[in-house]
Design an enzyme around this catalytic site. Structure first.
Site, mmCIF file in Angstrom:
data_model
loop_
_atom_site.group_PDB
_atom_site.id
_atom_site.type_symbol
_atom_site.label_atom_id
_atom_site.label_comp_id
_atom_site.label_asym_id
_atom_site.label_seq_id
_atom_site.Cartn_x
_atom_site.Cartn_y
_atom_site.Cartn_z
ATOM 1 N N CYS A 115 -11.952 17.413 -5.141
ATOM 2 C CA CYS A 115 -10.543 16.998 -5.254
ATOM 3 C C CYS A 115 -10.090 16.324 -3.956
ATOM 4 C CB CYS A 115 -9.689 18.227 -5.578
ATOM 5 S SG CYS A 115 -7.975 17.839 -5.904
ATOM 6 N N CYS A 116 -10.390 16.962 -2.797
ATOM 7 C CA CYS A 116 -10.011 16.375 -1.494
ATOM 8 C C CYS A 116 -10.671 15.011 -1.309
ATOM 9 C CB CYS A 116 -10.431 17.285 -0.338
ATOM 10 S SG CYS A 116 -9.321 18.673 -0.044
ATOM 11 N N CYS A 198 -1.053 19.295 0.509
ATOM 12 C CA CYS A 198 -0.732 19.301 -0.918
ATOM 13 C C CYS A 198 -0.027 20.606 -1.302
ATOM 14 C CB CYS A 198 -2.008 19.167 -1.729
ATOM 15 S SG CYS A 198 -2.795 17.573 -1.524
ATOM 16 N N CYS A 201 -2.059 23.728 -2.291
ATOM 17 C CA CYS A 201 -3.047 24.189 -1.299
ATOM 18 C C CYS A 201 -2.474 24.565 0.057
ATOM 19 C CB CYS A 201 -4.128 23.130 -1.120
ATOM 20 S SG CYS A 201 -5.014 22.806 -2.648
ATOM 21 N N CYS A 226 -11.503 19.285 5.286
ATOM 22 C CA CYS A 226 -11.571 18.392 4.136
ATOM 23 C C CYS A 226 -12.262 17.088 4.490
ATOM 24 C CB CYS A 226 -10.177 18.120 3.582
ATOM 25 S SG CYS A 226 -9.158 17.202 4.724
HETATM 26 S S1 SF4 Z 1 -5.558 19.749 -0.592
HETATM 27 FE FE1 SF4 Z 1 -5.795 20.671 -2.663
HETATM 28 S S2 SF4 Z 1 -4.705 19.369 -4.153
HETATM 29 FE FE2 SF4 Z 1 -4.890 18.260 -2.168
HETATM 30 S S3 SF4 Z 1 -6.647 16.996 -2.446
HETATM 31 FE FE3 SF4 Z 1 -7.403 18.870 -1.472
HETATM 32 S S4 SF4 Z 1 -7.924 20.301 -3.130
HETATM 33 FE FE4 SF4 Z 1 -6.769 18.597 -4.020
#
Ligand code: SF4
Length: 231
Positions: A115-116, A198, A201, A226
């Site tokens: 996702c990141c 986000c 998170c 990330c």
């Molecule tokens: S912080 Fe959470 S919602 Fe944002 S991109 Fe990463 S996993 Fe996805």
């Protein structure tokens, strides 16, 4: 080596002096990547006071807090600008949803990193591609991994000169600047959020908790990165 020379020159310089140099030397090839957090808002104020045409961009992952959009709006209004916004590739977000659902990032580290990667890293790569200088709001006291970070360094990962004008600033310095200069800031900071990412998170931290404890709180600390500022 160029980086070494720049670092010697700016190791103890004021943040505005560092910014003035890089904005003048590199123009639009230098940009601040802003998360719209407190440190980045300080830099935004300094940068627009130097030159309104400067390049400042942010990443809209599609999962930001409403308060973050409010500060984006307030910033555009105050400085009479439109921050550049990079969005994730819609096809990849649609695929992500099909494979792991809307909140699949809670289910495994792999899902979270996927996702990141789609929502943050790929848009960041796109934003940094035409640049020579990446300006960040990193501070040494935010994390143990940032203690030895210099003002100027070479980022091997993204192949740019990375400039950290606030590296020696304390949290108090940041908030003094924000108050003295009436800089718009994210109201989540008043609710215990030290860093704001986000919505699903990040969460507020309790007094005495590590500054990064509010990020991906369900994971072990060693997994909490990330790739944005990976060494
Ligand atoms: S912080 Fe959470 S919602 Fe944002 S991109 Fe990463 S996993 Fe996805």
């Amino acid at each position: 080596m160029e980086i070494k020379r720049l670092n010697e020159r700016f190791a103890k310089a004021e943040a505005t002096e560092v910014l003035e140099y890089f904005l003048k030397e590199y123009g639009k090839e230098a940009a601040l990547s802003s998360s719209l957090g407190a440190e980045d808002q300080v830099l935004t104020d300094m940068i627009f006071k130097i030159n309104k045409e400067s390049n400042i961009f942010t990443l809209d992952t599609g999962r930001l807090h409403p308060e973050t959009y409010d500060v984006m709006d307030a910033t555009n209004l105050k400085y009479g600008v439109k921050l550049n916004v990079f969005f994730p590739d819609k096809t990849k977000v649609e695929e992500l949803y099909q494979t792991q659902g809307i909140n699949g990032h809670f289910e495994s580290i792999e899902n979270r990193k996927r996702c990141c990667n789609i929502r943050k890293i790929e848009p960041l790569k796109r934003a940094l591609k035409p640049l020579k200088v990446w300006i960040t709001g990193l501070r040494a006291s935010q994390s143990i991994t940032r203690v030895d970070m210099p003002v100027v360094e070479w980022d091997e990962n993204f192949q740019v000169i990375k400039v950290n004008p606030l590296i020696n600033w304390s949290e108090e310095d940041v908030w003094d600047y924000i108050k003295k200069n009436s800089v718009p800031y994210n109201k989540l900071h008043d609710k215990g959020f030290p860093s704001i990412g986000c919505a699903p998170c990040t969460r507020a931290i309790k007094e005495g908790e590590d500054i990064r404890a509010g990020r991906w709180w369900w994971e072990n600390p060693e997994h909490k990165e990330c790739g944005l500022h990976a060494k």
